[in-house]
Scaffold this motif. Structure first.
Motif, PDB file in Angstrom:
ATOM      1  N   ALA A   1      44.873  40.685  18.639  1.00  0.00           N
ATOM      2  CA  ALA A   1      45.145  39.520  17.792  1.00  0.00           C
ATOM      3  C   ALA A   1      44.875  38.227  18.555  1.00  0.00           C
ATOM      4  N   GLU A   2      45.284  38.182  19.827  1.00  0.00           N
ATOM      5  CA  GLU A   2      45.058  36.987  20.639  1.00  0.00           C
ATOM      6  C   GLU A   2      43.573  36.749  20.872  1.00  0.00           C
ATOM      7  N   ALA A   3      42.815  37.815  21.166  1.00  0.00           N
ATOM      8  CA  ALA A   3      41.376  37.669  21.399  1.00  0.00           C
ATOM      9  C   ALA A   3      40.657  37.219  20.135  1.00  0.00           C
ATOM     10  N   THR A   4      41.052  37.779  18.987  1.00  0.00           N
ATOM     11  CA  THR A   4      40.437  37.377  17.715  1.00  0.00           C
ATOM     12  C   THR A   4      40.759  35.930  17.394  1.00  0.00           C
ATOM     13  N   LYS A   5      42.012  35.525  17.638  1.00  0.00           N
ATOM     14  CA  LYS A   5      42.405  34.137  17.385  1.00  0.00           C
ATOM     15  C   LYS A   5      41.622  33.183  18.281  1.00  0.00           C
ATOM     16  N   ASN A   6      41.460  33.558  19.553  1.00  0.00           N
ATOM     17  CA  ASN A   6      40.700  32.717  20.483  1.00  0.00           C
ATOM     18  C   ASN A   6      39.244  32.602  20.052  1.00  0.00           C
ATOM     19  N   LEU A   7      38.679  33.710  19.542  1.00  0.00           N
ATOM     20  CA  LEU A   7      37.291  33.673  19.077  1.00  0.00           C
ATOM     21  C   LEU A   7      37.137  32.705  17.914  1.00  0.00           C
ATOM     22  N   PHE A   8      38.038  32.796  16.936  1.00  0.00           N
ATOM     23  CA  PHE A   8      37.975  31.882  15.795  1.00  0.00           C
ATOM     24  C   PHE A   8      38.187  30.435  16.241  1.00  0.00           C
ATOM     25  N   LEU A   9      39.124  30.235  17.178  1.00  0.00           N
ATOM     26  CA  LEU A   9      39.418  28.885  17.652  1.00  0.00           C
ATOM     27  C   LEU A   9      38.209  28.289  18.367  1.00  0.00           C
ATOM     28  N   VAL A  10      37.603  29.072  19.260  1.00  0.00           N
ATOM     29  CA  VAL A  10      36.438  28.581  19.995  1.00  0.00           C
ATOM     30  C   VAL A  10      35.269  28.329  19.053  1.00  0.00           C
ATOM     31  N   THR A  11      35.097  29.206  18.063  1.00  0.00           N
ATOM     32  CA  THR A  11      34.024  29.007  17.089  1.00  0.00           C
ATOM     33  C   THR A  11      34.224  27.697  16.327  1.00  0.00           C
ATOM     34  N   ALA A  12      35.464  27.448  15.912  1.00  0.00           N
ATOM     35  CA  ALA A  12      35.756  26.207  15.187  1.00  0.00           C
ATOM     36  C   ALA A  12      35.510  24.984  16.075  1.00  0.00           C
ATOM     37  N   ILE A  13      35.955  25.069  17.340  1.00  0.00           N
ATOM     38  CA  ILE A  13      35.743  23.951  18.267  1.00  0.00           C
ATOM     39  C   ILE A  13      34.258  23.728  18.508  1.00  0.00           C
ATOM     40  N   ALA A  14      33.504  24.828  18.645  1.00  0.00           N
ATOM     41  CA  ALA A  14      32.059  24.717  18.882  1.00  0.00           C
ATOM     42  C   ALA A  14      31.364  24.045  17.706  1.00  0.00           C
ATOM     43  N   VAL A  15      31.728  24.467  16.505  1.00  0.00           N
ATOM     44  CA  VAL A  15      31.116  23.868  15.311  1.00  0.00           C
ATOM     45  C   VAL A  15      31.449  22.374  15.227  1.00  0.00           C
ATOM     46  N   LEU A  16      32.719  22.040  15.489  1.00  0.00           N
ATOM     47  CA  LEU A  16      33.126  20.634  15.452  1.00  0.00           C
ATOM     48  C   LEU A  16      32.428  19.820  16.535  1.00  0.00           C
ATOM     49  N   LEU A  17      32.276  20.400  17.719  1.00  0.00           N
ATOM     50  CA  LEU A  17      31.616  19.700  18.821  1.00  0.00           C
ATOM     51  C   LEU A  17      30.155  19.412  18.492  1.00  0.00           C
ATOM     52  N   ILE A  18      29.453  20.433  17.991  1.00  0.00           N
ATOM     53  CA  ILE A  18      28.050  20.248  17.628  1.00  0.00           C
ATOM     54  C   ILE A  18      27.927  19.240  16.491  1.00  0.00           C
ATOM     55  N   ALA A  19      28.820  19.346  15.506  1.00  0.00           N
ATOM     56  CA  ALA A  19      28.786  18.403  14.383  1.00  0.00           C
ATOM     57  C   ALA A  19      29.063  16.981  14.862  1.00  0.00           C
ATOM     58  N   PHE A  20      30.003  16.838  15.802  1.00  0.00           N
ATOM     59  CA  PHE A  20      30.333  15.505  16.327  1.00  0.00           C
ATOM     60  C   PHE A  20      29.140  14.887  17.048  1.00  0.00           C
ATOM     61  N   VAL A  21      28.479  15.669  17.914  1.00  0.00           N
ATOM     62  CA  VAL A  21      27.323  15.146  18.649  1.00  0.00           C
ATOM     63  C   VAL A  21      26.191  14.804  17.694  1.00  0.00           C
ATOM     64  N   ALA A  22      25.937  15.692  16.724  1.00  0.00           N
ATOM     65  CA  ALA A  22      24.886  15.421  15.739  1.00  0.00           C
ATOM     66  C   ALA A  22      25.218  14.177  14.922  1.00  0.00           C
ATOM     67  N   ARG A  23      26.493  14.046  14.526  1.00  0.00           N
ATOM     68  CA  ARG A  23      26.912  12.864  13.778  1.00  0.00           C
ATOM     69  C   ARG A  23      26.766  11.605  14.618  1.00  0.00           C
ATOM     70  N   LEU A  24      27.094  11.697  15.885  1.00  0.00           N
ATOM     71  CA  LEU A  24      26.966  10.552  16.782  1.00  0.00           C
ATOM     72  C   LEU A  24      25.511  10.111  16.891  1.00  0.00           C
ATOM     73  N   ILE A  25      24.604  11.083  17.040  1.00  0.00           N
ATOM     74  CA  ILE A  25      23.173  10.763  17.107  1.00  0.00           C
ATOM     75  C   ILE A  25      22.716  10.116  15.804  1.00  0.00           C
ATOM     76  N   TYR A  26      23.186  10.676  14.693  1.00  0.00           N
ATOM     77  CA  TYR A  26      22.797  10.130  13.396  1.00  0.00           C
ATOM     78  C   TYR A  26      23.300   8.701  13.233  1.00  0.00           C
TER      79      TYR A  26
END
Length: 424
Positions: free
Chosen positions: A298-323
């Motif tokens: 459960a902890e590993a699955t939660k960490n995977l979802f959390l990291v995936t969400a952070i990664a998506v937000l990070l990429i979206a933030f950088v792309a938004r910043l460039i835009y």
């Protein structure tokens, strides 16, 4: 069209400039995601290993019970125990099926070889069962063959545990396997003790055998006390300090000193109590480990979802910043271009946006200087034109004054001439 070209050029430039941080964001997110995904896979693999070892442990315990029921059935010449033996065989068969299902999840070559060897022992085991039913095998043969199968099963559990890369979990499973070896040794010790107390004497290797088996039990339980998992270590200490374990140890000491005054039934009861207590502790430790596996997954699955969400937000933030950077620059350059077009149309009083300390600000300052130069030149030309006009006006005025004076002189001369004529 010009604005559209400018927008595309601006975005392209900032994609080149912002491409590095965007690439780093993607790489960083990918690394974190892969790490978390590997954690989930490791937990899944751990779950398979634990399932295999646990099914092996359960099967070993059920085979030990069938072993003693088979021995009892033979000793009583089939007069009692038939129903209990058949019921226990059903449990063993179910355990064999569960063990086979757990083993099918593996792709390990060495484990496949060990399972193949075990299948040959199972065939002989089925023949042994037939011999027990027909009562044409000895109790020694039953004890030996059941012990051999259990040892093969525990070796498989050892191999499965060794396949783990996780140090702590591998040590936990190693402790459990040592616990299982101790439990198997205790079963063999029971058989050896019953043999000795039934004869009321030690013959041949009986003494060495008893001491060797008791040592194996002690080693396995002491190893459990060293488990990195505190609850497991506590089980080991509880077993070593239990009255049941101490009672068996005392029986073994009496036998070593040649004291066989205890009845065979009391010896059997003492060992049965000790084995039942060990079995209970084994089941409790497996229950604890199952909880650990569930929580880890459960902890590993939660960490995977959390990291995936952070990664998506990070990429979206950088792309938004460039835009946003591209959009901001496009707005500034768009205003510069519009003002430049007004300058072409003659409006030199346009105001440009304030710049900072970058290339865009340098461009704006250059255009402003160009605008000011043109405006200064225009103003200077206007002043010169005004001055020329003023001089021209003054010249015209003087010319007109000279003309008027000439006309007056001409008139005066003409008047003088008329006067002269009249006098003449």
């Amino acid at each position: 069209l010009r604005t559209g070209v400018l927008s595309w050029q601006t975005i392209s430039i900032y994609m080149l400039v912002g491409g590095a941080p965007l690439f780093l964001a993607v790489v960083f997110s990918g690394i974190l995601g892969i790490q978390r995904l590997n954690e989930v896979r490791d937990v899944d693999r751990l779950e398979v290993v634990v399932e295999t070892v646990e099914q092996t442990s359960n099967l070993v315990l059920e085979l030990q019970k069938e072993r003693w029921l088979s021995v009892q059935y033979l000793e009583e010449e089939g007069s009692i125990g038939k129903q209990e033996l058949m019921a226990q065989r059903a449990l063993v068969d179910a355990g064999l099926q569960d063990f086979a299902d757990a083993g099918s999840m593996w792709s390990d070559i060495e484990l496949s070889r060990m399972l193949l060897d075990l299948s040959e022992e199972i065939k002989l085991f089925q023949e042994l069962r037939d011999g027990v039913d027909q009562r044409n095998v000895t109790t020694e043969a039953v004890t030996e063959q059941y012990s051999g199968i259990n040892k093969s099963l525990i070796n498989i559990a050892d191999h499965a545990s060794g396949a783990l890369s996780s140090g702590e979990t591998s040590l936990i499973l190693e402790s459990l396997n040592n616990f299982l070896w101790a439990q198997q040794a205790a079963n063999d010790e029971k058989a050896a003790a019953l043999w000795v107390f039934s004869k009321r004497a030690m013959v041949g290797d009986d003494l060495r055998r008893l001491i060797e088996l008791r040592t194996m039990v002690d080693i396995g339980l002491n190893h459990l006390t060293l488990s990195p998992f505190p609850a497991f270590a506590e089980h080991g200490r509880s077993l070593l300090a239990s009255p049941e374990y101490q009672a068996v140890t005392e029986i073994e000491k009496q036998a070593v000193h040649g004291d066989f005054s205890i009845s065979v039934s009391d010896v059997s009861a003492a060992y049965d109590a000790s084995l039942a207590m060990m079995e209970r502790h084994i089941q409790e430790t497996w229950d604890l480990l199952d909880v650990v596996i569930v929580e880890s997954k459960a902890e590993a699955t939660k960490n995977l979802f959390l990291v995936t969400a952070i990664a998506v937000l990070l990429i979206a933030f950088v792309a938004r910043l460039i835009y946003m950077m591209a959009w901001s620059v496009q707005e500034v350059l768009g205003e510069v271009v519009r003002n430049a077009l007004q300058m072409i149309d003659g409006n030199l009083d346009v105001t440009f946006p304030k710049g900072g300390n970058n290339g865009i600000s340098t461009l704006i300052k250059s255009v402003e200087i160009f605008r000011d130069t043109i405006r200064d030149t225009r103003d200077a030309d206007a002043v010169r034109a005004q001055q020329e006009k003023q001089r021209l006006n003054e010249l015209v005025a003087r010319t007109e004054q000279s003309k008027a004076r000439s006309e007056r002189i001409s008139n005066d001369l003409e008047n003088t001439a008329q006067t002269v004529e009249e006098l003449a």
